[in-house]
Each structure stands twice: as structure tokens, then as C-alpha cells.
Design a protein around this motif. Structure first.
Motif, short mmCIF file in Angstrom:
data_model
loop_
_atom_site.label_atom_id
_atom_site.label_comp_id
_atom_site.label_asym_id
_atom_site.label_seq_id
_atom_site.Cartn_x
_atom_site.Cartn_y
_atom_site.Cartn_z
N LEU A 119 0.52 -1.47 0.23
CA LEU A 119 0.49 -0.02 0.19
C LEU A 119 0.48 1.03 0.02
N PHE A 120 0.32 2.19 -0.76
CA PHE A 120 0.99 4.27 -0.61
C PHE A 120 0.21 4.76 -0.23
N GLU A 121 0.62 5.73 0.57
CA GLU A 121 -0.80 6.85 0.64
C GLU A 121 -0.91 8.08 -0.26
N ILE A 122 -2.10 8.06 -0.68
CA ILE A 122 -2.06 9.50 -1.39
C ILE A 122 -2.69 10.61 -1.15
N THR A 123 -1.71 11.73 -0.76
CA THR A 123 -2.07 12.66 0.01
C THR A 123 -2.89 14.05 -0.97
N GLY A 124 -2.58 15.30 -0.57
CA GLY A 124 -2.20 16.00 -1.48
C GLY A 124 -1.87 16.09 -2.37
N HIS A 125 -0.71 15.96 -2.48
CA HIS A 125 0.68 15.88 -2.69
C HIS A 125 1.15 15.39 -4.02
N THR A 126 -0.03 14.82 -4.17
CA THR A 126 0.00 13.60 -5.06
C THR A 126 -0.43 13.54 -6.65
N ARG A 127 0.54 13.55 -7.54
CA ARG A 127 -0.02 13.31 -8.95
C ARG A 127 -0.38 12.39 -9.47
N PHE A 128 -2.39 12.58 -10.30
CA PHE A 128 -3.72 12.12 -10.59
C PHE A 128 -2.70 11.96 -11.93
N LEU A 129 -2.54 10.45 -12.13
CA LEU A 129 -2.99 9.96 -13.65
C LEU A 129 -3.89 8.99 -13.87
N ALA A 130 -3.92 9.27 -14.92
CA ALA A 130 -5.83 8.50 -14.82
C ALA A 130 -5.32 7.88 -16.69
N ASN A 137 -12.02 17.87 -21.56
CA ASN A 137 -11.84 19.82 -20.99
C ASN A 137 -12.16 19.69 -19.14
N ALA A 138 -12.58 18.85 -18.11
CA ALA A 138 -12.63 18.60 -17.15
C ALA A 138 -11.23 18.08 -16.28
N LEU A 139 -10.43 18.00 -17.17
CA LEU A 139 -9.19 17.36 -16.49
C LEU A 139 -8.12 18.72 -16.95
N ARG A 140 -8.12 19.75 -18.18
CA ARG A 140 -7.29 20.59 -18.13
C ARG A 140 -7.65 22.01 -16.94
N GLY A 141 -8.59 21.26 -15.57
CA GLY A 141 -8.75 21.70 -14.74
C GLY A 141 -8.48 22.13 -12.96
N MET A 142 -7.97 20.92 -13.27
CA MET A 142 -7.21 19.87 -11.80
C MET A 142 -5.67 20.50 -11.85
N GLN A 143 -5.09 20.88 -11.35
CA GLN A 143 -3.78 21.60 -10.96
C GLN A 143 -2.92 20.52 -10.74
N ASN A 144 -3.69 18.99 -10.00
CA ASN A 144 -2.98 18.50 -9.81
C ASN A 144 -3.58 16.77 -10.81
N PHE A 145 -3.80 17.06 -11.95
CA PHE A 145 -3.79 16.15 -12.79
C PHE A 145 -2.51 16.25 -14.07
N PHE A 146 -1.75 15.48 -14.04
CA PHE A 146 -0.57 15.81 -14.59
C PHE A 146 -0.66 15.12 -15.93
N ARG A 193 -0.95 17.11 -19.15
CA ARG A 193 -1.17 18.70 -18.66
C ARG A 193 0.00 19.90 -18.38
N MET A 194 0.05 20.84 -19.36
CA MET A 194 0.97 21.71 -18.68
C MET A 194 0.71 22.63 -17.70
N PRO A 195 1.34 22.86 -16.71
CA PRO A 195 0.70 24.13 -16.38
C PRO A 195 -0.30 24.97 -15.93
N ASP A 196 -0.46 25.21 -17.50
CA ASP A 196 -1.33 26.46 -17.90
C ASP A 196 -2.66 25.24 -18.71
N GLY A 197 -2.80 23.97 -17.68
CA GLY A 197 -3.58 23.89 -17.97
C GLY A 197 -4.15 23.40 -20.05
N ARG A 198 -2.82 23.98 -20.61
CA ARG A 198 -2.93 23.06 -22.23
C ARG A 198 -2.28 21.29 -21.85
#
Length: 281
Positions: free
Chosen positions: A5-16, A59-68, A102-107
Motif C-alpha cells: 500500500l502507498f499513501e495518497i495525499t494532497g501532494h500526489t500527482r494524479f494520472l489516469a 476539458n474538465a481535466l484541464r482544470g485539475m491542477q494535480n492532474f499531470f 497536462r502542462m502547468p497552464d492547463g494546455r
């Protein structure tokens, strides 16, 4: 014993991974193993997204700042091109993407890794496509990527067959435009007369799917390769094995590109994981 198991926190980078259906995907397991081995705080989850909902979800994923980033698979690889702000030259030529950052500006920036993954998987199994003739079933995103990669690998001839003949004609035209010297043509459901026969369609994912071509025309001298990973032995591979063909499963295509996918999504180098002490090489 070390916990898996590993811990998911607010620092975790989200991939899908985005797909429809989603039951067959193996990418989350492989990506999560890789990032844990490197001590990277990231996690990949599967997202079951229909074709109609894909634009809204991307389009929704663009607005998720922890989505990479995400891996894009059946049936979205072609549609995802228009949903990216920029794509690699190879992806634009192929007309499909299978990985997005996803780039830092959401592109969103897209690329296509299926082709090199498929060819590397063949070579890893001791199958060199150079100088051979290939029958390719399919003309969608994965098939297009595989066709271009096979040309780069030095195949002698490619025959493209697809249920929609117009799509096969389009792929053949793009191959000829990019590689005027290549021997490429539109084929029928008959795979006879080729050294390597490839199913690059989604047929085989669902129970009861039709075979992608006439398997009764296979002979024992041919190699039959799949891109479908689950089931590992599709109805096509079972039919090919029964006719004495050497078969090549779909899993090596994914295994050969996992590290490249993770590096692209996270926008950082991803070296190979060294073998564990006592583990087989």
C-alpha cells in the motif's frame, strides 16, 4: 514484509487512463508499480468514459491542477487529437494520440507511443519485422501507429484491411505520402501470403466478437500478433495456434512503452528500474 500500500495525499500527482470499455486495461497496475519503484508520489486510476463524454471529460481535466496526464486507449485515440492543444509531429501524421500531458497552464500535449511499443515488443520476442511482409487488420489510431512504426522498422510490404474500406484507403494514402517507396496496399479479409499477421482492431475485447479476418486462411508459417491484452489469448490467437501459427500476445506492446508513457505524463526522465537483489534478470 513490505506493504504494497502507498499513501495518497494532497501532494500526489494524479494520472489516469481513459477507455471504453475499461475492464481490460493493465496500464494502471504497470504505471503504479513503476512510480513506486522510483519513489515518485503519483497514482494512476482508470476512467470509464464514453465517446460522447470524452470532450467534456478532457476539458474538465484541464482544470485539475494535480492532474499531470493520461493514457488514452480504445476507442478514443483518434478523437483525442482534436482535444489536445498540441501534438507531436508523429501523432499528427498518424492521426491519433495514446498519451497526454497536462502542462502547468492547463494546455494538453499529446503523443503516440503504440507503434514503437508494438515493434519493440516483437523484437523482444525475437521477431524482427525487417524485410517481412505484414497483413494489418485495422486502420484506427493503434493500427496507424503500428503501420508507421513497421515502415520505420524496414518491413518489405504492408497490406491494410479494415471493415471500413475508406479508413484503410486513408491509412494507405498517408503511408504512401510519408514513405513513397513503401509497398503498401488495401487488402481483404484474407491474410494469406504474409509473414506477420497483426490484429490492431478492438475485436476480441468482448465475448462473442467476430474475428478480425478469415482465420481459416492462416497457415503454420505465419506469425499472428495481437494488441489486445485481456484476454491474453483471444479467440483469434486460439484459432491461429490451432492452425500451427506462432502467436504473439498483446502484453509486450504495453510493457515496451510503460516507462515512456510515465516519462511523458510526468514530464521527467524515467530510467529503467534496476533488478532487485536475488530477482531473475
Amino acid at each position: 514484509m513490505t506493504s504494497s500500500l502507498f499513501e495518497i495525499t494532497g501532494h500526489t500527482r494524479f494520472l489516469a487512463i481513459v477507455a471504453d470499455p475499461i475492464h481490460h486495461v493493465k496500464t494502471p497496475q504497470r504505471i503504479n508499480e513503476l512510480v513506486r519503484a522510483h519513489g515518485i508520489d503519483a497514482v494512476m486510476v482508470p476512467l470509464h468514459v464514453s465517446e460522447a463524454d470524452l470532450p467534456r471529460v478532457m476539458n474538465a481535466l484541464r482544470g485539475m491542477q494535480n492532474f499531470f496526464g493520461c493514457v488514452v486507449t480504445v476507442p478514443h485515440k483518434t478523437s483525442a487529437v482534436a482535444l489536445c492543444d498540441e501534438v507531436s509531429d508523429e501523432a499528427r501524421q498518424i492521426g491519433a494520440v495514446n498519451v497526454v500531458h497536462r502542462m502547468p497552464d492547463g494546455r494538453l500535449r499529446g503523443a503516440m507511443l503504440d507503434g514503437i511499443g508494438f515493434v519493440d515488443g516483437l523484437r523482444g520476442a525475437g521477431i524482427d519485422p525487417a524485410g517481412r511482409s505484414v497483413y494489418l487488420a485495422g486502420a484506427g489510431g493503434a493500427a496507424s501507429a503500428i503501420a508507421f512504426a513497421l515502415v520505420q522498422a524496414g518491413v518489405a510490404r504492408i497490406t491494410v484491411a479494415n471493415r471500413s474500406v475508406d479508413r484503410a484507403v486513408s491509412l494507405v494514402g498517408r503511408l504512401r505520402q510519408a514513405h513513397p517507396a513503401i509497398d503498401v496496399s488495401v487488402g481483404t479479409s484474407d491474410p494469406a501470403g504474409h509473414d506477420i499477421v497483426v490484429n490492431a482492431t478492438s475485436l476480441g475485447l468482448r465475448p462473442g466478437d467476430a474475428l478480425p479476418f478469415d482465420a481459416t486462411r492462416l497457415d503454420a508459417k505465419q506469425i499472428v500478433a495481437e494488441i489486445i491484452m485481456d484476454p491474453a489469448e483471444t479467440a483469434l490467437l486460439a484459432a491461429a495456434r490451432a492452425r500451427g501459427c506462432r502467436v504473439h500476445e498483446g502484453a509486450p506492446m504495453l510493457a515496451s512503452q510503460i516507462r515512456h508513457m510515465a516519462a511523458f505524463m510526468l514530464d521527467q526522465p524515467m530510467p529503467a528500474v534496476p533488478a532487485r537483489a536475488g530477482a531473475p534478470a
